[in-house]
Motif scaffolding. Sequence first.
Motif, PDB file in Angstrom:
ATOM      1  N   TYR A 116       9.687 -52.262  63.837  1.00 23.56           N
ATOM      2  CA  TYR A 116      10.393 -51.165  64.495  1.00 23.56           C
ATOM      3  C   TYR A 116      10.538 -49.972  63.555  1.00 23.56           C
ATOM      4  CZ  TYR A 116      13.933 -48.518  66.979  1.00 23.56           C
ATOM      5  OH  TYR A 116      14.611 -47.508  67.617  1.00 23.56           O
ATOM      6  N   ASN A 117      10.882 -50.218  62.286  1.00 22.87           N
ATOM      7  CA  ASN A 117      11.052 -49.130  61.331  1.00 22.87           C
ATOM      8  C   ASN A 117       9.769 -48.325  61.148  1.00 22.87           C
ATOM      9  OD1 ASN A 117      13.738 -49.683  60.878  1.00 22.87           O
ATOM     10  ND2 ASN A 117      13.376 -50.916  59.051  1.00 22.87           N
ATOM     11  N   GLU A 118       8.629 -49.013  61.147  1.00 20.85           N
ATOM     12  CA  GLU A 118       7.344 -48.317  61.038  1.00 20.85           C
ATOM     13  C   GLU A 118       7.099 -47.442  62.260  1.00 20.85           C
ATOM     14  OE1 GLU A 118       4.600 -51.473  60.473  1.00 20.85           O
ATOM     15  OE2 GLU A 118       5.075 -51.763  58.339  1.00 20.85           O
ATOM     16  N   LYS A 121       9.425 -44.358  62.110  1.00 19.27           N
ATOM     17  CA  LYS A 121       8.953 -43.304  61.209  1.00 19.27           C
ATOM     18  C   LYS A 121       7.880 -42.449  61.875  1.00 19.27           C
ATOM     19  CE  LYS A 121      10.005 -45.275  56.679  1.00 19.27           C
ATOM     20  NZ  LYS A 121       9.447 -45.712  55.362  1.00 19.27           N
ATOM     21  N   ALA A 122       6.962 -43.102  62.579  1.00 21.54           N
ATOM     22  CA  ALA A 122       5.910 -42.362  63.285  1.00 21.54           C
ATOM     23  C   ALA A 122       6.527 -41.473  64.359  1.00 21.54           C
ATOM     24  CB  ALA A 122       4.909 -43.340  63.901  1.00 21.54           C
ATOM     25  N   LYS A 228       9.991 -36.477  49.608  1.00 22.65           N
ATOM     26  CA  LYS A 228       8.858 -36.179  50.471  1.00 22.65           C
ATOM     27  C   LYS A 228       7.994 -37.416  50.730  1.00 22.65           C
ATOM     28  CE  LYS A 228       5.868 -33.331  48.877  1.00 22.65           C
ATOM     29  NZ  LYS A 228       5.247 -32.201  48.161  1.00 22.65           N
ATOM     30  N   ALA A 229       8.231 -38.518  49.999  1.00 16.92           N
ATOM     31  CA  ALA A 229       7.470 -39.741  50.234  1.00 16.92           C
ATOM     32  C   ALA A 229       7.673 -40.248  51.649  1.00 16.92           C
ATOM     33  CB  ALA A 229       7.891 -40.813  49.233  1.00 16.92           C
ATOM     34  N   ASP A 230       8.816 -39.928  52.234  1.00 19.98           N
ATOM     35  CA  ASP A 230       9.074 -40.299  53.627  1.00 19.98           C
ATOM     36  C   ASP A 230       8.606 -39.158  54.515  1.00 19.98           C
ATOM     37  OD1 ASP A 230       9.954 -41.116  56.069  1.00 19.98           O
ATOM     38  OD2 ASP A 230      12.072 -41.217  55.544  1.00 19.98           O
ATOM     39  N   ALA A 231       7.465 -39.350  55.166  1.00 20.48           N
ATOM     40  CA  ALA A 231       6.866 -38.281  55.972  1.00 20.48           C
ATOM     41  C   ALA A 231       7.739 -37.886  57.151  1.00 20.48           C
ATOM     42  CB  ALA A 231       5.494 -38.727  56.479  1.00 20.48           C
ATOM     43  N   SER A 232       8.680 -38.759  57.522  1.00 17.81           N
ATOM     44  CA  SER A 232       9.544 -38.450  58.665  1.00 17.81           C
ATOM     45  C   SER A 232      10.793 -37.679  58.251  1.00 17.81           C
ATOM     46  CB  SER A 232       9.973 -39.747  59.364  1.00 17.81           C
ATOM     47  OG  SER A 232      10.774 -40.543  58.511  1.00 17.81           O
TER      48      SER A 232
END
Length: 264
Positions: A116-118, A121-122, A228-232
């Motif tokens: 779900y977390n993946e 993020k998308a 910024k490592a977290d694209a979301s």
Amino acid sequence: MRPSIVFGIIATILPTALAADQPSSPAPKQEAAPATTAEPSPAPPSIPEDIRKQYSEFVGKALAFGLQQRFEHMADKTQQPLIDADLVRKTFMENIARPLDAENIQKEEEAIVKTYNEAYKAYSTAKAARFLKENAKKPGIILLENGMQCQVTTDKDPAKNYRIEEADSVDVGVPDSDFPTHSRMSSSGVLDGFDELSDISRELLKELPEGTEWIVYVPASAMSEEFKADASAFLVLTFRMSKDSEHNDKDATDGRDEDIEDEE
């Protein structure tokens, strides 16, 4: 179980346990003590039964109220893309009356929550991109080269406008987030100490026009390496001068760049 109760149980059991562990040896003979009449032990203190029951009923009601609030929040239209509130309620009612195994719950969590977390993020990345695309079309939006978008509020009186690096408070939020907006304040200005922003982003913001308030939409590409490592990742920052700021007491002559020394 409260610590005091636990300690009381240990204190009661410990002497017996220690005695059982000792090697057996002939005990010295002692003279028989004179017979005494054993006094009855006093009853342990307790909360009156009517108060205990009243409190227990309230805890049950408060727990039900808290769950009702959670269900209502999940049913909000902003949450519909994230969770099925009706299915949550249905599954809860099916499981509340039967025992659940902690090990199985943990296994499900490791498998389901990771997936779900993946997906989340998308979803968040796409949502942020769509928001920025639509927001860029609004009048008054200033587009910066690293993807940030800014909206500056100015006062008609030029003497009441300041540079963004002089702002001493900033509200930090995320659009449509479960997390409330929180504020930061600093007497020396909040921009330079804002670790979420990259060095380039802070320098670009210093080039913005003077004003009284700056709303900055920050995508992941404009954040520091750590964030910024977290694209979301996506932040909405609102910089402003606090009402009691010393800058608000300046006179008509602009001496903001001057070093003012106390008179002896």
